[in-house]
Motif scaffolding. Sequence first.
Motif, PDB file in Angstrom:
ATOM      1  N   VAL A  28       0.896  -1.297   0.083  1.00  0.00           N
ATOM      2  CA  VAL A  28      -0.060  -0.115  -0.076  1.00  0.00           C
ATOM      3  C   VAL A  28       1.047   1.278   0.106  1.00  0.00           C
ATOM      4  CG1 VAL A  28      -1.611   1.256   1.365  1.00  0.00           C
ATOM      5  CG2 VAL A  28      -1.941  -1.196   1.080  1.00  0.00           C
ATOM      6  N   VAL A  29       1.992   1.164   0.776  1.00  0.00           N
ATOM      7  CA  VAL A  29       2.771   2.376   0.931  1.00  0.00           C
ATOM      8  C   VAL A  29       3.366   2.608  -0.582  1.00  0.00           C
ATOM      9  CG1 VAL A  29       4.890   3.242   2.054  1.00  0.00           C
ATOM     10  CG2 VAL A  29       3.189   2.182   3.219  1.00  0.00           C
ATOM     11  N   CYS A  30       4.003   1.520  -1.025  1.00  0.00           N
ATOM     12  CA  CYS A  30       4.641   1.484  -2.262  1.00  0.00           C
ATOM     13  C   CYS A  30       3.630   2.116  -3.449  1.00  0.00           C
ATOM     14  CB  CYS A  30       5.211   0.309  -2.941  1.00  0.00           C
ATOM     15  SG  CYS A  30       6.624  -0.260  -1.757  1.00  0.00           S
ATOM     16  N   PHE A  31       2.388   1.753  -3.342  1.00  0.00           N
ATOM     17  CA  PHE A  31       1.472   2.322  -4.308  1.00  0.00           C
ATOM     18  C   PHE A  31       1.213   3.706  -4.271  1.00  0.00           C
ATOM     19  CE2 PHE A  31      -2.806   2.930  -5.952  1.00  0.00           C
ATOM     20  CZ  PHE A  31      -2.813   2.680  -7.181  1.00  0.00           C
ATOM     21  N   LEU A  32       1.012   4.205  -2.876  1.00  0.00           N
ATOM     22  CA  LEU A  32       0.370   5.343  -2.721  1.00  0.00           C
ATOM     23  C   LEU A  32       1.604   6.323  -2.662  1.00  0.00           C
ATOM     24  CD1 LEU A  32      -1.932   4.745   0.371  1.00  0.00           C
ATOM     25  CD2 LEU A  32      -2.424   5.179  -2.120  1.00  0.00           C
ATOM     26  N   LEU A  33       2.798   6.044  -2.362  1.00  0.00           N
ATOM     27  CA  LEU A  33       3.992   7.291  -2.374  1.00  0.00           C
ATOM     28  C   LEU A  33       4.915   6.779  -3.296  1.00  0.00           C
ATOM     29  CD1 LEU A  33       4.322   7.261   1.586  1.00  0.00           C
ATOM     30  CD2 LEU A  33       2.965   8.749   0.055  1.00  0.00           C
ATOM     31  N   GLY A  34       5.026   5.611  -3.978  1.00  0.00           N
ATOM     32  CA  GLY A  34       5.884   5.301  -4.891  1.00  0.00           C
ATOM     33  C   GLY A  34       6.206   6.135  -5.946  1.00  0.00           C
ATOM     34  N   PRO A  35       5.199   6.474  -7.005  1.00  0.00           N
ATOM     35  CA  PRO A  35       5.245   7.258  -7.892  1.00  0.00           C
ATOM     36  C   PRO A  35       5.480   8.527  -7.677  1.00  0.00           C
ATOM     37  CG  PRO A  35       3.079   5.888  -8.118  1.00  0.00           C
ATOM     38  CD  PRO A  35       3.761   5.784  -6.885  1.00  0.00           C
ATOM     39  N   PHE A  89     -12.876   2.469  -5.733  1.00  0.00           N
ATOM     40  CA  PHE A  89     -11.534   2.329  -6.063  1.00  0.00           C
ATOM     41  C   PHE A  89     -10.909   3.258  -6.788  1.00  0.00           C
ATOM     42  CE2 PHE A  89     -12.909  -2.044  -5.081  1.00  0.00           C
ATOM     43  CZ  PHE A  89     -12.216  -2.198  -4.170  1.00  0.00           C
ATOM     44  N   TYR A  90     -12.149   4.288  -7.532  1.00  0.00           N
ATOM     45  CA  TYR A  90     -11.740   5.285  -8.371  1.00  0.00           C
ATOM     46  C   TYR A  90     -10.437   6.182  -7.800  1.00  0.00           C
ATOM     47  CZ  TYR A  90     -14.538   4.507 -12.493  1.00  0.00           C
ATOM     48  OH  TYR A  90     -15.271   3.823 -13.582  1.00  0.00           O
ATOM     49  N   PRO A  91     -10.438   6.423  -6.648  1.00  0.00           N
ATOM     50  CA  PRO A  91      -9.359   7.436  -5.902  1.00  0.00           C
ATOM     51  C   PRO A  91      -8.198   6.654  -6.117  1.00  0.00           C
ATOM     52  CG  PRO A  91     -11.245   7.321  -4.477  1.00  0.00           C
ATOM     53  CD  PRO A  91     -11.502   6.363  -5.598  1.00  0.00           C
ATOM     54  N   LEU A  92      -8.020   5.351  -6.386  1.00  0.00           N
ATOM     55  CA  LEU A  92      -6.674   4.866  -6.627  1.00  0.00           C
ATOM     56  C   LEU A  92      -5.817   5.560  -7.842  1.00  0.00           C
ATOM     57  CD1 LEU A  92      -7.362   1.049  -6.188  1.00  0.00           C
ATOM     58  CD2 LEU A  92      -6.414   2.713  -4.481  1.00  0.00           C
ATOM     59  N   VAL A  93      -6.586   6.256  -8.948  1.00  0.00           N
ATOM     60  CA  VAL A  93      -5.920   6.895  -9.848  1.00  0.00           C
ATOM     61  C   VAL A  93      -5.055   8.203  -9.205  1.00  0.00           C
ATOM     62  CG1 VAL A  93      -7.560   8.429 -10.705  1.00  0.00           C
ATOM     63  CG2 VAL A  93      -6.184   7.542 -12.263  1.00  0.00           C
ATOM     64  N   LEU A  94      -5.447   8.545  -8.159  1.00  0.00           N
ATOM     65  CA  LEU A  94      -4.734   9.795  -7.937  1.00  0.00           C
ATOM     66  C   LEU A  94      -3.158   9.594  -7.510  1.00  0.00           C
ATOM     67  CD1 LEU A  94      -7.438  11.178  -5.327  1.00  0.00           C
ATOM     68  CD2 LEU A  94      -6.946  11.815  -7.542  1.00  0.00           C
ATOM     69  N   PRO A  95      -2.676   8.683  -7.007  1.00  0.00           N
ATOM     70  CA  PRO A  95      -1.245   8.393  -6.496  1.00  0.00           C
ATOM     71  C   PRO A  95      -0.692   8.433  -8.127  1.00  0.00           C
ATOM     72  CG  PRO A  95      -2.488   6.869  -5.192  1.00  0.00           C
ATOM     73  CD  PRO A  95      -3.339   7.491  -6.080  1.00  0.00           C
ATOM     74  N   SER A 128      -8.509  -2.227 -14.430  1.00  0.00           N
ATOM     75  CA  SER A 128      -9.136  -3.754 -13.920  1.00  0.00           C
ATOM     76  C   SER A 128     -10.211  -3.729 -12.817  1.00  0.00           C
ATOM     77  CB  SER A 128      -8.120  -4.715 -13.796  1.00  0.00           C
ATOM     78  OG  SER A 128      -7.338  -4.943 -14.494  1.00  0.00           O
ATOM     79  N   ILE A 129      -9.656  -2.568 -11.893  1.00  0.00           N
ATOM     80  CA  ILE A 129     -10.508  -2.792 -10.532  1.00  0.00           C
ATOM     81  C   ILE A 129     -11.565  -1.676 -10.778  1.00  0.00           C
ATOM     82  CG2 ILE A 129      -9.239  -1.084  -9.128  1.00  0.00           C
ATOM     83  CD1 ILE A 129      -9.381  -3.143  -6.860  1.00  0.00           C
ATOM     84  N   THR A 130     -11.504  -0.921 -11.488  1.00  0.00           N
ATOM     85  CA  THR A 130     -12.707   0.297 -11.888  1.00  0.00           C
ATOM     86  C   THR A 130     -13.271   0.053 -13.184  1.00  0.00           C
ATOM     87  OG1 THR A 130     -10.871   1.554 -12.735  1.00  0.00           O
ATOM     88  CG2 THR A 130     -11.268   1.773 -10.218  1.00  0.00           C
ATOM     89  N   LEU A 131     -13.043   0.549 -14.338  1.00  0.00           N
ATOM     90  CA  LEU A 131     -13.435   0.556 -15.449  1.00  0.00           C
ATOM     91  C   LEU A 131     -13.817  -0.905 -15.798  1.00  0.00           C
ATOM     92  CD1 LEU A 131     -11.957   3.453 -17.427  1.00  0.00           C
ATOM     93  CD2 LEU A 131     -14.187   3.461 -16.314  1.00  0.00           C
TER      94      LEU A 131
END
Length: 213
Positions: A28-35, A89-95, A128-131
Amino acid sequence: MDRALARFIGDVFDIVADNILLFGIVGVVCFLLGPSLLVLLERKERLPRLFVWVYAFVLAPLITLVLVFVANPQSYCNDPLPHEAFRLFYPLVLPLLPLYVHYFRAKQLNHPVLLGLILVMLSLGVFSITLGNEIFHLAYRSVQGHGVVYSGARAWECAYLNSASERSARSTVGTATLVFLVVQVLVLIAVRRMKHRQSEPQGTPSSDAGVEA
């Protein structure tokens, strides 16, 4: 050799299974902060090559597999996710936005291929998890005539699907996913080529004036 490799892979899976919470937090940390961290280090020209390679070939594929597995659990219950669940799950695009903005605006990138690969893989998971999940429900409804039927008999709803309609819907999702990947790759390549042409020095006109006859 094959047995040793299989044993090693099995040991790795056992370690992950025994420490699922720890690896989940790390993911989770790598996905949210990695980019964002990649962008920050890239702009400061302090991005280690090893970090980019590890993120591109270890972390990003694992994160993508987890997202795809959540979107397609392949089990009788929770398969697929309820139609309204994908909206969470749409907010997952923000990171991913900082990396997209940097990739599209930076005149020069030190690791364009690896950063593009990271974008493609993580975007695939989010798609995959949204659209992708929404496309499944819409395609299933168009074939079956009604949406997926859920039962509240258990703690979590179980899905009852017509197998033929499900196969058709999953085929539609697969086609949409392939189109998404192809378009994204082409756009990323086109953007970097355009930036490369813009960074090339412009030719200067000759100082010698032509003599009219």
